[in-house]
Scaffold this active site. Structure first.
Site, PDB file in Angstrom:
ATOM      1  N   SER A 109      -5.239 -10.570  14.171  1.00 24.66           N
ATOM      2  CA  SER A 109      -4.310  -9.988  13.211  1.00 24.66           C
ATOM      3  C   SER A 109      -3.257  -9.183  13.945  1.00 24.66           C
ATOM      4  O   SER A 109      -3.482  -8.725  15.067  1.00 24.66           O
ATOM      5  CB  SER A 109      -5.031  -9.106  12.205  1.00 24.66           C
ATOM      6  OG  SER A 109      -5.611  -8.006  12.857  1.00 24.66           O
ATOM      7  N   HIS A 113       6.173  -3.149  14.091  1.00 22.00           N
ATOM      8  CA  HIS A 113       7.182  -2.274  13.503  1.00 22.00           C
ATOM      9  C   HIS A 113       8.349  -2.138  14.483  1.00 22.00           C
ATOM     10  O   HIS A 113       8.274  -1.365  15.436  1.00 22.00           O
ATOM     11  CB  HIS A 113       6.588  -0.901  13.203  1.00 22.00           C
ATOM     12  CG  HIS A 113       5.526  -0.940  12.154  1.00 22.00           C
ATOM     13  ND1 HIS A 113       5.819  -1.121  10.819  1.00 22.00           N
ATOM     14  CD2 HIS A 113       4.174  -0.841  12.228  1.00 22.00           C
ATOM     15  CE1 HIS A 113       4.700  -1.129  10.127  1.00 22.00           C
ATOM     16  NE2 HIS A 113       3.684  -0.964  10.941  1.00 22.00           N
ATOM     17  N   HIS A 123       3.746  -9.264   9.614  1.00 22.63           N
ATOM     18  CA  HIS A 123       2.281  -9.219   9.652  1.00 22.63           C
ATOM     19  C   HIS A 123       1.745 -10.641   9.739  1.00 22.63           C
ATOM     20  O   HIS A 123       2.295 -11.553   9.114  1.00 22.63           O
ATOM     21  CB  HIS A 123       1.770  -8.555   8.362  1.00 22.63           C
ATOM     22  CG  HIS A 123       0.323  -8.827   8.072  1.00 22.63           C
ATOM     23  ND1 HIS A 123      -0.095  -9.598   7.003  1.00 22.63           N
ATOM     24  CD2 HIS A 123      -0.798  -8.415   8.711  1.00 22.63           C
ATOM     25  CE1 HIS A 123      -1.425  -9.641   6.995  1.00 22.63           C
ATOM     26  NE2 HIS A 123      -1.879  -8.943   8.018  1.00 22.63           N
ATOM     27  N   TYR A 126      -5.150 -14.506  10.934  1.00 24.83           N
ATOM     28  CA  TYR A 126      -5.953 -15.697  10.700  1.00 24.83           C
ATOM     29  C   TYR A 126      -7.403 -15.356  10.977  1.00 24.83           C
ATOM     30  O   TYR A 126      -7.694 -14.599  11.903  1.00 24.83           O
ATOM     31  CB  TYR A 126      -5.473 -16.886  11.547  1.00 24.83           C
ATOM     32  CG  TYR A 126      -4.076 -17.283  11.125  1.00 24.83           C
ATOM     33  CD1 TYR A 126      -3.872 -17.980   9.931  1.00 24.83           C
ATOM     34  CD2 TYR A 126      -2.967 -16.874  11.864  1.00 24.83           C
ATOM     35  CE1 TYR A 126      -2.588 -18.273   9.497  1.00 24.83           C
ATOM     36  CE2 TYR A 126      -1.679 -17.168  11.430  1.00 24.83           C
ATOM     37  CZ  TYR A 126      -1.496 -17.863  10.240  1.00 24.83           C
ATOM     38  OH  TYR A 126      -0.236 -18.133   9.796  1.00 24.83           O
ATOM     39  N   ARG A 127      -8.290 -15.888  10.143  1.00 20.31           N
ATOM     40  CA  ARG A 127      -9.702 -15.532  10.282  1.00 20.31           C
ATOM     41  C   ARG A 127     -10.581 -16.712   9.885  1.00 20.31           C
ATOM     42  O   ARG A 127     -10.163 -17.590   9.125  1.00 20.31           O
ATOM     43  CB  ARG A 127     -10.014 -14.324   9.405  1.00 20.31           C
ATOM     44  CG  ARG A 127      -9.552 -14.463   7.967  1.00 20.31           C
ATOM     45  CD  ARG A 127      -9.750 -13.151   7.202  1.00 20.31           C
ATOM     46  NE  ARG A 127      -9.364 -13.270   5.812  1.00 20.31           N
ATOM     47  CZ  ARG A 127      -8.181 -12.898   5.305  1.00 20.31           C
ATOM     48  NH1 ARG A 127      -7.247 -12.390   6.083  1.00 20.31           N
ATOM     49  NH2 ARG A 127      -7.933 -13.036   4.019  1.00 20.31           N
ATOM     50  N   HIS A 187       1.633  -0.093  -8.364  1.00 17.15           N
ATOM     51  CA  HIS A 187       2.126   1.229  -8.772  1.00 17.15           C
ATOM     52  C   HIS A 187       3.625   1.386  -8.512  1.00 17.15           C
ATOM     53  O   HIS A 187       4.236   2.337  -8.980  1.00 17.15           O
ATOM     54  CB  HIS A 187       1.331   2.339  -8.091  1.00 17.15           C
ATOM     55  CG  HIS A 187       1.515   2.410  -6.600  1.00 17.15           C
ATOM     56  ND1 HIS A 187       0.906   1.534  -5.732  1.00 17.15           N
ATOM     57  CD2 HIS A 187       2.243   3.242  -5.824  1.00 17.15           C
ATOM     58  CE1 HIS A 187       1.248   1.834  -4.495  1.00 17.15           C
ATOM     59  NE2 HIS A 187       2.059   2.869  -4.505  1.00 17.15           N
TER      60      HIS A 187
END
Lengths: 343, 343
Positions: A109, A113, A123, A126-127, A187
């Site tokens: 992962s 920035h 971002h 992969y998993r 939110h």
């Protein structure tokens, strides 16, 4: 308790290769290496520093951080490979067949920035999991710009769409929408950025999408998804490979195009403010982050995703008819970027 | 559906005053006014700006923000008074008797982020609920220093202990430990700061404490707590009044003592880094924040608690034998501050 590939394979929906674990973890290491090398070249000044770590319960990883570079103010690329007796409850709820079995998980992962506000944050993850009778791939990549450039959004999406289309014509539309839905700040009523691809629980069985992940307005889960013919472990591994290889072509040209653009306090302040949304998403919604923090994960590696400097401001609203306002009105809502008209 | 005080009072464990709601909301407004006035005097430069807002489902509030002051880089003091048909599930789990009833809630909350790293960040919250057969008070105040001054911690705790002791000798030991337990960052194995008081679900019936709220090492819930004689609504309201009045005497002298201390980049950078923990706590653990964000609360008011500027740094550890290291070793673990030896 350990689970050997042999115990697992006979019961899988579609059997993985006998050497599935070593092949996938080898691949995860390789994309970490390739991406870090590519990013160092893009950065031109700074190099990654590596921390290797072991997990007492089984496994370990290598965390790599770049700081104060020519392009990247801070960024991390993590590889990990872990195993244990039982998957956590949050995953077992989605994969009840894995209960009572040992598990194996490996992944890479990354969050970057950049310093220049005209270069987007990005971002990638992969998993791969095996647990008892089940295995699956998950992951994706998504882009979070601070200033609105439709051609950047279009390029990023087009690169991944081309990769998807080489494997299955349903991949891009489903995984693009899944990404819009997952990276959504309820939110704030905003997407995190312009999205990209996101998918989880890809085990070769249809449908591609297995239920809602958030309360975003993207109505993926109410759609009637097409039935997908089963795909083999090799098909999916090949898709993940191509996705991993796709990162530098998707992101690199955007960095090269933007990183010399001049900026001032206004752009820097807006970037720092918008980085707050990244923190809010990762700490309030991101399942990986919350899961890691609550289950004794390696905190420093998990929170490598947080920006180096962040601002919050009460009641901020972008002034009308500015690039900042255009970001809000257009780039923080789901859009059909590959078909976006650009001059 | 609306619930009048008359419907409610006959079934309460100990009846509140007939005009309970107006008295408590009046008090919550009053401490907002008094605290804002006191803080403006301490600040010496800046004033609070007020936003009034209405909640479509019932009620509203007034949010007040101070910015770029002589002492306070950013801070907010919120008053709110809301009502509705049903409390959210997270509260109903703790108060099942309230299910199926309308509710009323009022409270004041505050977070202040001073600019000078020698002045601690501080948080305060008092709240009151009525719902069907139940009512309760909750709240507290806690201090988060960036640099270690035992006399400040001692003064803050002693002020609240004196207030507690005037009401019940069990209040301070229980509410102090509850605070250490609640404001605990499990993933960092740190308290948020030096604590203070925290309590919830105070309805006048013993015991004072009704179960674990976090996974902190404070073993409050394994203690055998003393049985407490029932206390009336008036007893508790009087206690809350004194707690509210106690804030300026608890915090003011610390501000006056520290806010002219000279500091440089080292102290400022450490403060910005430590502010990250405040963000982590509020977004990952704080029930009020998460509840608010997930249930359509007023986002800008809820996130007024976040610091104006924050830094994250991979793998930071304080250098040995520094004030920063002392903060970690002593001030981020629960301590018996009122009995702390000071010269």
């Amino acid at each position: 308790m350990t689970v050997s590939p042999e115990d697992v394979t006979s019961k899988l929906p579609s059997s993985p290769a006998a050497d599935s674990r070593s092949r996938v973890s080898q691949f995860m290491r390789q994309i970490q290496d390739e991406i870090c090398a590519g990013l160092e070249k893009l950065d031109g000044q700074s190099n990654f520093i590596e921390d290797s770590w072991k997990r007492p319960e089984g496994g370990g990883g290598r965390s790599r951080v770049i700081r104060d570079g020519g392009v990247f103010e801070q960024g991390g690329v993590n590889f990990s490979e872990v195993w244990g007796q039982q998957l956590p409850p949050s995953i077992l709820k989605q994969r009840p067949e894995a209960a009572g079995h040992g598990f194996y998980a490996t992944g890479t992962s990354m969050v970057l920035h950049p310093r220049n506000p005209y270069v987007p944050t990005v971002h990638l993850n992969y998993r791969y999991f095996e647990a008892g009778p089940v295995w699956w791939f998950g992951g994706g990549a998504d882009l979070t710009p601070y200033y609105p450039f439709a051609e950047d959004a279009k390029h990023f999406h087009q690169t991944y769409k081309d990769i998807c289309d080489r494997h299955h014509r349903e991949y891009y539309p489903v995984f693009k929408q899944w990404c819009d839905e997952y990276f959504y700040l309820k939110h704030r009523q905003e997407t995190r950025g312009i999205g990209g691809l996101f998918f989880d629980y890809q085990d070769g069985q249809g449908p591609l999408y297995k239920g809602p992940n958030s309360e975003s307005p993207a109505a993926l889960y109410s759609q009637k998804l097409p039935e997908i013919a089963p795909r083999s472990w090799e098909d999916l591994f090949s898709f993940i490979n191509d996705c991993g290889q796709g990162f530098l072509p998707a992101y690199g040209p955007i960095v090269e195009q933007r990183h010399n653009t001049e900026y001032g306090d206004r752009e820097r302040n807006f970037q720092l403010y918008r980085r707050g949304r990244y923190v809010e998403f990762n700490l309030v919604y991101d399942r990986g982050t919350i899961f890691g923090l609550q289950t004794n994960g390696r905190t420093e590696s998990i929170l490598m995703s947080l920006p180096p400097l962040v601002r919050w401001e009460y009641g901020y609203e972008p002034p009308a008819d500015t690039p900042e306002a255009e970001l809000y009105s257009t780039f923080l809502q789901p859009q059909d970027w590959v078909n976006w008209p650009t001059s």
